[in-house]
Design an enzyme around this catalytic site. Structure first.
Site, PDB file in Angstrom:
ATOM      1  N   GLY A 451       0.829  -1.208   0.000  1.00  0.00           N
ATOM      2  CA  GLY A 451       0.000   0.000   0.000  1.00  0.00           C
ATOM      3  C   GLY A 451       0.856   1.247   0.000  1.00  0.00           C
ATOM      4  O   GLY A 451       2.083   1.160  -0.056  1.00  0.00           O
ATOM      5  N   PHE A 453       1.245   3.321   2.434  1.00  0.00           N
ATOM      6  CA  PHE A 453       1.916   3.604   3.707  1.00  0.00           C
ATOM      7  C   PHE A 453       2.834   2.464   4.154  1.00  0.00           C
ATOM      8  O   PHE A 453       3.651   2.651   5.043  1.00  0.00           O
ATOM      9  CB  PHE A 453       0.876   3.850   4.795  1.00  0.00           C
ATOM     10  CG  PHE A 453       0.026   5.058   4.534  1.00  0.00           C
ATOM     11  CD1 PHE A 453       0.439   6.307   4.960  1.00  0.00           C
ATOM     12  CD2 PHE A 453      -1.175   4.953   3.856  1.00  0.00           C
ATOM     13  CE1 PHE A 453      -0.337   7.435   4.723  1.00  0.00           C
ATOM     14  CE2 PHE A 453      -1.958   6.067   3.616  1.00  0.00           C
ATOM     15  CZ  PHE A 453      -1.541   7.318   4.043  1.00  0.00           C
ATOM     16  N   ASP A 564     -11.750   7.699  -4.493  1.00  0.00           N
ATOM     17  CA  ASP A 564     -10.724   6.944  -5.212  1.00  0.00           C
ATOM     18  C   ASP A 564     -11.301   5.612  -5.686  1.00  0.00           C
ATOM     19  O   ASP A 564     -10.634   4.580  -5.653  1.00  0.00           O
ATOM     20  CB  ASP A 564      -9.524   6.726  -4.275  1.00  0.00           C
ATOM     21  CG  ASP A 564      -8.267   6.366  -5.041  1.00  0.00           C
ATOM     22  OD1 ASP A 564      -8.288   6.416  -6.286  1.00  0.00           O
ATOM     23  OD2 ASP A 564      -7.256   6.019  -4.403  1.00  0.00           O
TER      24      ASP A 564
END
Ligand code: ADP
Length: 705
Positions: A451, A453, A564
C-alpha cells in the site's frame, strides 16, 4: 618726367604750352623726390645718432636704474630686519611681559569649566517617542486563537518558542561574559605600569574607558531586550505547565456536538454522526467493555480538590451499568492497563473523551522522544505530559510516584486537579475500545500487497485463529502520515456492509501501527479481472457492477465520499463478491472542497468538477463508478488507453467519452454515459444506479446469494 620734358623740349624747340605743362610736372616730381630724399637723409642721421646714444647713454642708464632699484630693496629689507631684530629681542621687557600673559592664560585653562554649560547650550527637545502597539485588526479573523500582544502557545509554536527561549538565554549569558571581559581588560589597563609619558598614558586610558563604557552600555541595552523577550516567552510557557500544547488547527469534531448527539439522542443520529466523522460504538459492535466509573462522580464539573490525608483513598472501583466492578490498579504494566491507549493519535483520543472527567493515558513522540500523556476532558480536551523527576519518578504538579500507574491512581483518588491552571479532575478512566487491539494479538504471515503507507500482510488473530489482512504503516513515516493512515480505520469502523471491506481493529499500542481488516481472498479486483478475463461471463461482470453499486449506495447513504473508486481499490471475496476498499482518500461530508492542492489525483477516474474546482460529492464517485464499470467490462483494460492524463482530461472537457468495451450490454454502456454527464446534477445517484444494474442482472438471471 625729365625724359618727357627733354623729349618735348627737343620736339617743340624750347617753347609752347605743352612744354610748360611737362616742365611743371617735371618740377613737381623733382620736388617730391628731393623732399623724400631729404627726409631719408634726416632719418638716417637720427638713427645714427640714436644708435650711438643707445650704446653710450641709454643702456648704461638702464643698468644704473636697476642698480638703484636693487639698492632700494636692500635698504628696505635692511630696515625690516632691523625692526624684527629690535622687536624680537627675547631679553626685552616687552617680550617678557607678553610671555607672562600667555603663561597665565594657559594656566587658567580648565577643560571641565570650558564645557560647563555645553549640554544646556546644545540640547534640543527630542522628537516624540514612537509608540509601538499591536494592530488588533490583524488578528480579528483568528477566532480568538491569536490574541493581541500575547504569544500563542500551541502545537505549531511550542517547539519554536522553546528553541527561541534557549537561544535568548544563551545570548544573555554570552552578553554577560562579554561585559565581564571588557571590565577585566579595563582594570588591566588601569593597573598597568605607567609609561614615562604619564600624560599620554592618562589620555589613552581615558579613551579606552570611554570606548568600554559605550560597549557596555550597548550590551546592557541588548540584554534588557533579550530579558524582556525571555520573560514573555517563559511566562507563556509556564502557563502551559505540564500540559501538552493545544492543537492550533484542530480539524477534529467539536466535542460539544458529540455530547449532544450521543447523550441527548440516545442512539446517535446517523447523519449528524457520519457528518462529524466519528464512530458510533453501540451501533457497530454492540456493548463495549464496561467503562470504569467511580461510584459517586461529582456532579459539578469543577470539584474542589480533596486533601490526600483527609478524605482518605477514594473508592477506586465502581460497578459500571450492571457490569463488573473495575478497579484502577497499580500492579499491571502500563501497557496492560485498559485505559492506556498506546500511540492512538490525539484526534482519535478526543473522540473517546466525551464528558468532563473522562481520561486516558497514551504515548506520543516529540522530537524522537517518547512522552506519556494524560488526556482529560475538562471543558474541552487537555493533554498533560507526565514529567519525570531526576530520581526517575513521575509527577504533574503534585507529588511524584515511582510509576505512572501510581501517579494516575493518586490523581484519581485524591480528586486533585492535574494542574492548578486547568482544574482538570479525573473522574472516569476510558478503556480501550474493542477495535484497539494489541500489536501482539496479530501474527503476521506472508505479504499480500503493497500500500501507500506500507506492506499488507495476511495475518492471524491470536485469540480466534481467524485469518485477517493487516495493513502496516512504516515506522519511519512522519506523524501526520500516520494520522492519515489511521483515517481509513476511523472511517471503516463505522460501516457494516457486505460490499464494504470490514475493519476488525487498529493496533496502536506500539509501533508499527496497523489496520486489521477482514481478509478478502481474491485480492484486488483489477488483478482479478486481468487474470480471469477469459473465464468471466457477462453475467458475472454485471454482478460485480451490482456489488460495487450496492457498496457505493451504502456509502452514499452515510454521506461518505470515497474519492478513489477504481477497480484497483476494490477487492474480490468468496463467490466473486466485490468489496469497496482503500478508504485512504475518503471523506465523510456531503461536499468536500480540496484546498491543499491536488496531489496524486487519479485523473482518469475523477469527475471534471473535482479536477477543475476541487469540488467532491457522491456524484463524483458516480463518475468514477462509470469508469469502474468500464474497467469491469473491459476485463481490466486501461481507461483512455494511449492517452496521457492531461490529454484525457482535455478530451473529456470537449465532450469525448470512452467507447463501450467489446460485448458491453447497451443498457450498461448507456448507464456509463449517464455517469459521465459533464454536469453532476445530470448524473444518476447510486440508489438509481443500483436499481438499473439490479434490473439488468435480473435479466441475466444472476443469483444474488
Ligand atoms: P493503500 O490504501 O495503502 O494503497 P491498498 O488498500 O490499495 O493499500 O492495499 C494494497 C494491496 O493490498 C491491495 O491491492 C490488495 O492486493 C491488498 N489488500 C489490501 N487489503 C486487503 C484485504 N482486506 N484483503 C486482501 N488483500 C488486501
Amino acid at each position: 618726367m625729365r625724359c618727357k620734358f627733354e623729349e618735348h623740349y627737343v620736339k617743340s624747340g624750347r617753347g609752347g604750352r605743352k612744354l610748360d605743362d611737362v616742365r611743371d610736372k617735371y618740377q613737381k616730381a623733382c620736388r617730391k623726390l628731393h623732399l623724400t630724399h631729404n627726409e631719408y637723409v634726416l632719418l638716417l642721421c637720427e638713427a645714427v645718432e640714436f644708435e650711438k646714444d643707445f650704446r653710450t647713454v641709454l643702456l648704461p642708464g638702464l643698468l644704473e636704474h636697476q642698480q638703484l632699484l636693487q639698492e632700494a630693496y636692500i635698504a628696505t629689507w635692511k630696515q625690516i630686519f632691523q625692526e624684527i631684530t629690535s622687536n624680537s629681542d627675547l631679553t626685552s621687557e616687552k617680550f617678557r611681559e607678553i610671555q607672562k600673559r600667555i603663561e597665565t592664560s594657559l594656566e587658567n585653562i580648565k577643560p571641565c569649566d570650558e564645557y560647563n554649560d555645553f549640554t544646556d547650550k546644545h540640547k534640543t527637545t527630542p522628537t516624540e517617542p514612537v509608540k509601538f502597539t499591536f494592530d488588533e485588526s490583524l488578528v480579528e479573523d483568528s477566532a480568538g486563537k491569536l490574541l493581541p500582544d500575547q504569544l500563542t502557545v500551541d502545537n505549531l509554536t511550542v517547539e519554536w518558542l522553546r528553541t527561541k527561549l534557549n537561544d535568548l538565554e544563551a545570548g544573555i549569558k554570552e552578553n554577560q561574559e562579554k561585559r565581564t571581559a571588557i571590565r577585566g581588560s579595563q582594570e588591566g589597563l588601569a593597573n598597568g605600569k605607567s609609561s614615562p609619558n604619564q600624560e599620554l598614558n592618562n589620555r589613552l586610558s581615558t579613551a579606552s574607558v570611554d570606548i568600554s563604557r559605550k560597549e557596555i552600555n550597548e550590551l546592557k541595552c541588548q540584554e534588557r531586550k533579550m530579558l524582556k523577550q525571555t520573560e514573555l516567552i517563559r511566562s507563556a510557557l509556564n502557563e502551559l505547565g505540564c500540559e501538552e500544547a493545544p492543537t492550533a488547527c484542530d480539524l477534529s469534531i467539536d466535542n460539544q456536538t458529540f455530547i449532544t448527539n450521543s447523550s441527548e439522542q440516545g442512539d446517535a443520529a446517523p447523519s449528524a454522526v457520519s457528518k462529524a466523522g466519528f464512530f458510533e460504538p453501540h451501533r457497530m459492535f454492540g456493548l463495549l467493555r464496561k467503562p470504569f466509573r467511580r461510584k459517586s462522580a461529582p456532579s459539578s464539573p469543577v470539584a474542589p480538590p480533596r486533601s490526600r490525608g483527609g478524605a482518605g483513598r477514594r473508592e477506586s472501583g465502581a460497578a459500571s451499568e450492571g457490569g463488573d466492578p473495575v478497579a484502577l490498579t497499580t500492579n499491571k504494566a502500563l501497557v496492560d492497563e485498559e485505559w492506556f491507549h498506546g500511540v492512538l493519535p490525539r484526534e482519535e483520543v478526543v473522540r473517546l473523551l466525551t464528558s468532563d472527567g473522562d481520561f486516558l493515558v497514551r504515548e506520543t513522540t516529540r522530537n524522537d522522544e517518547c512522552q506519556t500523556v494524560l488526556s482529560v476532558c475538562w471543558g474541552g480536551h487537555k493533554h498533560f505530559i507526565v514529567q519525570t523527576t531526576n530520581e526517575g519518578h513521575f509527577r504533574f504538579e503534585g507529588p511524584a510516584f515511582p510509576s505512572i500507574q501510581e501517579l494516575i491512581l493518586y490523581q484519581y483518588n485524591s480528586g486533585s486537579p492535574v494542574t492548578g491552571r486547568s482544574g482538570a479532575i479525573l473522574h472516569k478512566p476510558i478503556p480501550r475500545e474493542r477495535w484497539e487491539l494489541n500489536n501482539d494479538d496479530v501474527i503476521l504471515n506472508d505479504k499480500i500487497g503493497r500500500g501507500n503507507f506500507g506492506d499488507v500482510y495476511r495475518a492471524q488473530l491470536k485469540n480466534s485463529n481467524d485469518m485477517v489482512a493487516v495493513k502496516t504503516c512504516r515506522v519511519t513515516l512522519p506523524e501526520d502520515h500516520k494520522k492519515k493512515f489511521l483515517q481509513e480505520g476511523r472511517i471503516l469502523k463505522q460501516y457494516d456492509h457486505p460490499n464494504i471491506v470490514k475493519l476488525i481493529g487498529i493496533c496502536v499500542q506500539k509501533q508499527p501501527i496497523m489496520i486489521v481488516m477482514e481478509l478478502v481472498p481474491g485480492g484486488s479486483l483489477l488483478t482479478f479481472l486481468r487474470k480471469k478475463s477469459s473465464n468471466l461471463t457477462e453475467a458475472q461482470l454485471m454482478k460485480m457492477c451490482l456489488d460495487a453499486a450496492a457498496g457505493m449506495r451504502y456509502l452514499e447513504s452515510k454521506n461518505c465520499i470515497h474519492r478513489d473508486l477504481a477497480a484497483r481499490n476494490c477487492l474480490v471475496g468468496y463467490n466473486n463478491v466485490v468489496k469497496i476498499s482503500d478508504f485512504g482518500m475518503s471523506r465523510e461530508e456531503e461536499e468536500y472542497i480540496v484546498s491543499d492542492g491536488m496531489k496524486q489525483i487519479p485523473i482518469k477516474w475523477t469527475a471534471p468538477e473535482a479536477l477543475n474546482f476541487g469540488k467532491y460529492t457522491s456524484l463524483c464517485d458516480v463518475w468514477s463508478y462509470g469508469v469502474l464499470a468500464w474497467e469491469v467490462f473491459a476485463r481490466g483494460g486501461t481507461p483512455y488507453s494511449g492517452m496521457s492524463n492531461s490529454k484525457a482530461r482535455e478530451k473529456i472537457d470537449t465532450g469525448y467519452r470512452m467507447p463501450a468495451p467489446e460485448n458491453t450490454p447497451d443498457e450498461m454502456y448507456r448507464l456509463m454515459l449517464r455517469c459521465w454527464e459533464y454536469k453532476p446534477e445530470s448524473r444518476p445517484n447510486f440508489e438509481q444506479i443500483y436499481s438499473v444494474v439490479e434490473t439488468l442482472c435480473a435479466a441475466y438471471r444472476v443469483s444474488f446469494c
